[in-house]
Design an enzyme around this catalytic site. Sequence first.
Site, PDB file in Angstrom:
ATOM      1  N   GLU A  59       0.819  -1.214   0.000  1.00 44.61           N
ATOM      2  CA  GLU A  59       0.000   0.000   0.000  1.00 44.61           C
ATOM      3  C   GLU A  59       0.856   1.268   0.000  1.00 44.61           C
ATOM      4  O   GLU A  59       1.776   1.412   0.800  1.00 44.61           O
ATOM      5  CB  GLU A  59      -0.906   0.053   1.229  1.00 44.61           C
ATOM      6  CG  GLU A  59      -1.647   1.387   1.305  1.00 44.61           C
ATOM      7  CD  GLU A  59      -2.503   1.576   2.543  1.00 44.61           C
ATOM      8  OE1 GLU A  59      -2.542   0.676   3.395  1.00 44.61           O
ATOM      9  OE2 GLU A  59      -3.132   2.645   2.630  1.00 44.61           O
ATOM     10  N   ASP A 127       9.131   5.892  15.343  1.00 44.67           N
ATOM     11  CA  ASP A 127       8.912   7.306  15.095  1.00 44.67           C
ATOM     12  C   ASP A 127       9.288   8.058  16.370  1.00 44.67           C
ATOM     13  O   ASP A 127       8.733   7.785  17.426  1.00 44.67           O
ATOM     14  CB  ASP A 127       7.423   7.518  14.752  1.00 44.67           C
ATOM     15  CG  ASP A 127       7.119   8.973  14.417  1.00 44.67           C
ATOM     16  OD1 ASP A 127       8.057   9.802  14.428  1.00 44.67           O
ATOM     17  OD2 ASP A 127       5.952   9.284  14.146  1.00 44.67           O
ATOM     18  N   ASP A 129       9.840  11.890  18.013  1.00 41.80           N
ATOM     19  CA  ASP A 129       9.437  13.240  17.714  1.00 41.80           C
ATOM     20  C   ASP A 129       9.932  14.178  18.817  1.00 41.80           C
ATOM     21  O   ASP A 129       9.647  13.958  19.982  1.00 41.80           O
ATOM     22  CB  ASP A 129       7.911  13.231  17.707  1.00 41.80           C
ATOM     23  CG  ASP A 129       7.366  14.325  16.853  1.00 41.80           C
ATOM     24  OD1 ASP A 129       6.625  14.013  15.921  1.00 41.80           O
ATOM     25  OD2 ASP A 129       7.704  15.490  17.119  1.00 41.80           O
ATOM     26  N   HIS A 350       8.955  17.993   3.309  1.00 45.62           N
ATOM     27  CA  HIS A 350       8.011  18.410   4.344  1.00 45.62           C
ATOM     28  C   HIS A 350       7.320  19.702   3.933  1.00 45.62           C
ATOM     29  O   HIS A 350       7.984  20.700   3.658  1.00 45.62           O
ATOM     30  CB  HIS A 350       8.748  18.617   5.668  1.00 45.62           C
ATOM     31  CG  HIS A 350       7.818  18.689   6.831  1.00 45.62           C
ATOM     32  ND1 HIS A 350       6.975  19.760   7.035  1.00 45.62           N
ATOM     33  CD2 HIS A 350       7.572  17.805   7.838  1.00 45.62           C
ATOM     34  CE1 HIS A 350       6.252  19.541   8.126  1.00 45.62           C
ATOM     35  NE2 HIS A 350       6.600  18.369   8.627  1.00 45.62           N
TER      36      HIS A 350
END
Lengths: 441, 466
Positions: A59, A127, A129, A350
Amino acid sequence: MIIDGYQARETTLPNEFNPNYLKLYYGKLFPHSDLFKWMCYGNDGKHPGCDPSYLSRREFSYTLDNDIYVRFQSFQNAAELESSIKDKCPFKIDIGPVYSVDPSKRHAYAQSGDNVFTPVERELIFDIDISDYDDVRYCCSGADVCLNCWPLMTIAIRVIDTALRDDFGFKHILWVFSGRRGVHCWVCDGKARKLTNEQRSSIADYFRVYKGNENSYKKVSLTGHVLHPFLAGAYSDVLKEFFETKLLTSQNLLSSEERFEKILEMIPDQSATAELRGKWQENRRSSIAKDDINVVRWEQLKQLVHSGKYKAQRLHRCVEEIVFSFTYPRLDMEVSKHMNHLLKAPFCVHPKTGRVCVPIDPNHCEEFDPTIVPTLSQLLEELNREGFTADVDGEWNKTSLGSAIGLFRSLFLQPLLEACKKEIETSYNAKLKHSKDLHSW
Amino acid sequence: MQVFPSHTHRNSSLNDAVSLPTIPLYRSAPPLEVRLEEFESFAIDRLRVLKGISDGLSRGKKPEEMATLVKDLWKANMRHQHASEVLNKDIISHFVLRLVYCRTEELRKWFLSIESALFRYRFCEQGAEAQRVIMEEFDLPYKATSNVEYESVKEKLVQVARSLGQNSSTVDAIYYKVPFEEVPELVAGRKVFLNQGWAYVAMNQVVSLLATLFRSQLSKALILTNRKWTSSIKEKEKHRLAPIVEALSSSYLGPDYSQPREYGEISLKDIDQVVKSSFPLCMRHLFEKLREDHHLKHGGRMQLGLFLKGVGLNLDDALAFWRAEFSKKVGLEKFEKEYAYNVRHSYGKEGKRTDYTPFSCQKIILSTPGAGDQHGCPYRHFSEENLRAALSRMGVNSRATEDVMNKVRNKHYQLACTLTFEAIHGMQCDAGINHPNQYFSDSQKIFQQKVDSSLKFVFKTNACEL
Ligand code: SF4
Ligand SMILES: [Zn+2]
């Protein structure tokens, strides 16, 4: 120097994100073929053991202009992938799992019994952050990041990367700058891609030291007589030194009353904290020569805790707990625990910062500077300066994206594809042998 | 396993097999004949055990608490008046529930995780000798580490043991080297030393390994059972076993609230007040929607109507209630013609009891509201945003809301509801919420207590003044 209007416009692109630039970026610079090679994991080869449906079951999702989100895109081959990206010009490309069937055709399978459309493979992802560190950094907050707080990301990479390799035995690990305020990690070994959700959770939990709610990072609690070898290693090899030589002073962790109170709170002995508080409040004005006040106070704290003067339970642990609270990696657990979490593809731009999501070399991660990562407009400027050439492939070589793509290939893609090739051959031969054995019966 | 009508006697062929381990591994269906009535009753008994475990786990009980819980549940439900039948009951009930829980992914997942947990706790209860027998039965593909290898990592192994609070003198000397993927729990708790993908599993941690194996074997077996079920059993047993099996999977084992304790427990005039204080979110939502739209579709009428019946609204009040709202939209005449009958019916006929029993949470959570429907469980069927808004309207503070949302994210809808209950009432609800009517009655009880204690307080102060 403006010679004529046209020229001026070409050389001083405004330093922001712009869909037209993005089109150029996907057209001239984005490493389509590397993305394709990676996503095939060797299944685009000629070997009879290759699975030609592999890529088409993966996907991809796009975030388009106006925040339109399109899920379950899939592609048969390199050309389809590339032309779709160039055509749709997505603001963001997310990569999802490999499913049991082509995700774009999932409805066709929906009727034929339960559970046919299901994720079967997915990289193990992490991830991290910087906005999750807001309670321990004083320089910035939220999405902002500067060179004082970025090193928190650097040590997160070092701690996690080391454990993934030494403890779990993974080899094909890609670290990527998320474009603004953090890093992503892709673990791509065959056995990592095949982990179940339960196994993924177990790895995420192995890395977890924060107690209580997953969303509240307040409390680190270290129990037992000694630390587990993994934590002990992280502490002595990375965290302790970073805390004492960098973070203490760069964030001024003990300089003001408000800040040192936060640390005193973590000492489980009222009289010990009272003694330190007294000392530090008095000391406020007297300038302590050349020594940094944070360092001096930290030494005092350690000395007192280890002096044996106070006997509160677990007191001996609080030095480690303080260091862990301020420095230990804060992972977004949910991302790692489930196969069907999507994650932004490397080399996306980004939309807020215009910066490209470039790979980071974990062996030299302290050299990585998020403030000089190439931006979209900078890249196009460089391209203009060089002038367009007919030879489209390798256009990026002339820009500062060149080294990033080079790194992606040499550090990650080439070793990965070699390993995939071997894996495909071995499993094919094993199958062959198995069926031979059956025939000889 | 063959199932026979209740009156036939069966010969129990397992009785003299004394050497069997005390925990069966359920490798193949037993060569037993089962009476139809036992088929169902054994399964229900085991189901009580499994549901109890599931509740305990999702309420986050500690391992020691779970161990006692499982022991108690097993004792309470899995006995048999003939000691010789206990093992048979264990095996039969397991295989019946396999049929029940093989049929969808969701059911399989639940059964798999609870049966594995059950296995683990039972294994830990066994003595060393019994454990050894069970281990042999598993035929572990791993070898104990050699002396040389042990010495080379000994320091780390001791470190792990000490990090778990053990004394270094009691550290095991027998370790199995196992791919880390096979012992997720030990990895998650940092209870093993990991090196290059290998986990060093101490002898006393082997249960974790066995539980994983047990689980993967059962998982494969369930897939096979499912195939058998869809390809033949379902059709062959259409009239006999299939209905039992289907009923079992949706069975809710608590009180069914079909008989309100006394009619008139709530009356129409204070219903608005009671909605605010004691209705669970699903019912509160239906009620508010009804007041707003003066209409509810069938699913909503059933869910709310039966709940109100269970809560103690009598037939006349119920009719008045629905009439007052519906007539504003469809007119009085149409209400009497098309809707009043259904209301009466749901209060009347005892014959088809199942249809007129207030819905349990499980049933509501598994329902599938379509467009325009308002029924269902908000924790499952609302968007995050709507749910947050609804919670804040109920007066749940933001900290509690986060806890609730967390449960929702992990699909523990009833726990989310329980936390909401606790936030609103400022009190623990240890049993958890399993039924909207239970939510209601627990809530009412708390208010009653509060009233009682404030009365007592008044009385006391008065007494002092005297
Ligand atoms: S958990 Fe039960 S009582 Fe609570 S809202 Fe959902 S269905 Fe209603
Ligand atoms: Zn900063």
